[in-house]
Design an enzyme around this catalytic site. Sequence first.
Site, mmCIF file in Angstrom:
data_model
loop_
_atom_site.group_PDB
_atom_site.id
_atom_site.type_symbol
_atom_site.label_atom_id
_atom_site.label_comp_id
_atom_site.label_asym_id
_atom_site.label_seq_id
_atom_site.Cartn_x
_atom_site.Cartn_y
_atom_site.Cartn_z
ATOM 1 N N ARG A 55 0.935 10.811 13.218
ATOM 2 C CA ARG A 55 2.240 10.118 12.472
ATOM 3 C C ARG A 55 3.420 9.479 13.442
ATOM 4 N NH1 ARG A 55 4.457 12.707 7.442
ATOM 5 N NH2 ARG A 55 5.322 10.226 7.988
ATOM 6 N N CYS A 76 -1.227 7.468 -4.358
ATOM 7 C CA CYS A 76 -1.744 6.484 -3.229
ATOM 8 C C CYS A 76 -2.185 7.638 -2.116
ATOM 9 C CB CYS A 76 -0.850 5.802 -3.337
ATOM 10 S SG CYS A 76 1.284 6.501 -2.354
ATOM 11 N N ARG A 111 2.329 5.532 17.290
ATOM 12 C CA ARG A 111 0.748 5.649 17.592
ATOM 13 C C ARG A 111 0.443 5.386 18.152
ATOM 14 N NH1 ARG A 111 -0.078 4.788 10.941
ATOM 15 N NH2 ARG A 111 1.465 3.912 10.943
ATOM 16 N N ARG A 138 -7.471 8.688 2.463
ATOM 17 C CA ARG A 138 -9.218 7.591 2.271
ATOM 18 C C ARG A 138 -9.596 7.165 3.074
ATOM 19 N NH1 ARG A 138 -8.929 2.093 3.255
ATOM 20 N NH2 ARG A 138 -7.165 2.644 4.029
ATOM 21 N N ARG A 139 -8.928 7.304 4.785
ATOM 22 C CA ARG A 139 -9.647 6.397 5.763
ATOM 23 C C ARG A 139 -10.636 8.027 5.977
ATOM 24 N NH1 ARG A 139 -4.607 4.009 8.534
ATOM 25 N NH2 ARG A 139 -5.171 1.829 7.689
ATOM 26 N N LYS A 172 0.551 -1.133 0.380
ATOM 27 C CA LYS A 172 -0.002 0.349 -0.488
ATOM 28 C C LYS A 172 0.946 0.988 0.217
ATOM 29 C CE LYS A 172 -1.054 0.562 5.171
ATOM 30 N NZ LYS A 172 0.058 1.646 5.466
ATOM 31 N N ASP A 173 2.161 0.780 0.134
ATOM 32 C CA ASP A 173 2.733 2.410 0.302
ATOM 33 C C ASP A 173 3.844 2.574 -1.212
ATOM 34 O OD1 ASP A 173 2.627 3.002 2.585
ATOM 35 O OD2 ASP A 173 4.324 1.618 3.705
#
Length: 309
Positions: free
Chosen positions: A148, A241, A154, A130-131, A82-83
């Site tokens: 971040r 992305c 996190r 997106r989230r 996904k990165d």
Amino acid sequence: MRTIVVGTRRSQLAVTQTQWVMEQVRDRLPQGWQMEMEKMVTRGDQILNVTLSKVGGKGLFVKEIEQALLDGRIDFAVHSMKDMPGEMPEGLIFGAVTRREDPRDCLLSRKGEGLDDLPENACVGTSSLRRQAQLLAYRPDLRVEPVRGNLNTRYQKLMDGQFDAIILAQAGIARMDWTDKVTQVVPEEVMLPAVGQGALAVQCRRDDQELLELLAEVNDPVTERAVTAERTFLQAFEGGCHLPIAGRATVDGERIRLRGLVAHPSGTPILREEAEGADPVELGRRLARELMEKGARSLLEEVKKGLEE
């Protein structure tokens, strides 16, 4: 005799994922071959006070590693799929795509509430547009704030009370053996995953034939077909992305079902479409065209403009 140098980011999750891939490869090494890991710091790891969408997206996590591959300092690298930006530098290739873990997102909340139970105006941490878009489409009363840092950072921010909840990828949580910390795995109907989420990308030089033959043995063809459809869909939107784009393909025999989403970070409008086919590349392009006909391109242009201001 050959020593294969494997590149990775330094975060605990990145190292864990890389060690797992190395174990799969180690069982297949020709006699006399060895492997060693090289931990690297990327620009994305250094810039922690700005959201990714403001500083160039998730490609910041891979550029230095890709340059090390091109320079021959490392032989292959392990990334979270996904990165990976939509486009890859000339001379590099995916040597393998690993079997996909659960691609869904998950919610970790401080007081154990699920997404439906969070109080009005609760603060949810995510730096993913997106989230954010899908979260606000489902619960417009929530506050979404950027968070971040690596998973440990996190999670600590959540526990320190900076957020009521945070959203992370379930696959990363599982690889870290943190599933007991998850309050809720978010259904895909509520939050469609990022393109490639749950799969690992093993990247190497296109001309390294002996390594390509070795990596082919750890490739998962089903995941590869699904991810190819998703990434083709993403590439049609010029590979952004970091933009609010989601894609999820499932494979059933020869048939691939691909669902796609393009949204405004505010949660409205949100455009969804799905399609089926046998050719992952054709399917990804077709679904992107269908969303563009619904206005996805102009919507993303508006989002990009807002990020640049």
